[in-house]
Design a protein around this motif. Sequence first.
Motif, mmCIF file in Angstrom:
data_model
loop_
_atom_site.group_PDB
_atom_site.id
_atom_site.type_symbol
_atom_site.label_atom_id
_atom_site.label_comp_id
_atom_site.label_asym_id
_atom_site.label_seq_id
_atom_site.Cartn_x
_atom_site.Cartn_y
_atom_site.Cartn_z
ATOM 1 N N ASP A 43 44.555 43.359 39.615
ATOM 2 C CA ASP A 43 45.358 43.559 38.403
ATOM 3 C C ASP A 43 46.616 42.716 38.524
ATOM 4 N N ASP A 92 41.495 33.584 36.185
ATOM 5 C CA ASP A 92 42.031 34.878 36.627
ATOM 6 C C ASP A 92 42.308 34.876 38.126
ATOM 7 N N ARG A 211 37.573 42.743 34.806
ATOM 8 C CA ARG A 211 37.798 42.937 36.238
ATOM 9 C C ARG A 211 36.638 43.667 36.906
#
Length: 310
Positions: A43, A92, A211
């Motif tokens: 995260d 990411d 995720r």
Amino acid sequence: KISPPTFTTQIQTTSMEMIDQESNLFTLQAMLKQEEACYGVPDFFHNLPAKSEHGLPVDASARSQIAQWCINIMDACKYPREHAYIIMSCLDRFVSTSEGRSALLNRCEYQLAALTSVYTCVKVHCPQALSPDLVARLSQGSYTKQDIEAMELKFLSALQWRVNPPTIMDFLRIYLNLIPSDCINEHTRKVIVELVGYQADLSLSDFNLSRRPASFIAFASLLNAIESIFVKDIEFCEDIAQLIETATEIDPCALQILRGILYEAIIQTNVECQSREESSTHAPINKRMHRDSFSESPRSVFQHPQSIGQ
């Protein structure tokens, strides 16, 4: 017309299919290990400041816009959409590194990182690369060819050259190969691929969903797709679930929760699309087909009663 499955209680396989299944299981285990060891996404929005010297930091909404832009680029180039998953996975993971974290505090740098991810991943995975000049032009003059190429070196170094994540569709293909060919015909398999691809697109734009491991999303999406097709054959759906659960050891309770989250994303998309359709032109037929396939599943409505009032 989609044919019903040819079994009701237990999946039967021939000796040749058993050999193929062993090969598929070997490949699946390798992909699962690779996914767990190298391609997780933390995260990275956690503990970001509310403001930086460059203005507002990147947030989930900005990331979602980039994800949709990547899908649009793949469509424009006529490349498979699953390559957008690879682009966003690399982006990411890059901004999760110490070398790339600064891009989260500077939206201009984040845009450059996104362009670089497109340039690099297309070069690696697609049949025809995009020139750095063309990618630079996508920035509408904000960056040059030299900027793209300089960022690529930083990008690949931060990722340790890991630009081959197994995608949702990669896992789906393996899962479908585990199902005996006489259980689901070729036309039905194509429909399943389309329905899973629709859910994969939704998950790509949602940071929390993206995720989740690709293997997990592929499994949940596959079961949602099969349930929406074989609405009257609960036992068949359960057989497929048990088959893949055995191969992946994915927690069935966590799987059920993820299936619900994907259904909610579909329902929300239905509401938004229907609202736009009422005020403008109709949505493309293929997109309406995907949404309708799920919304017409009786068990999906039963499992998510909040959708009844929408």
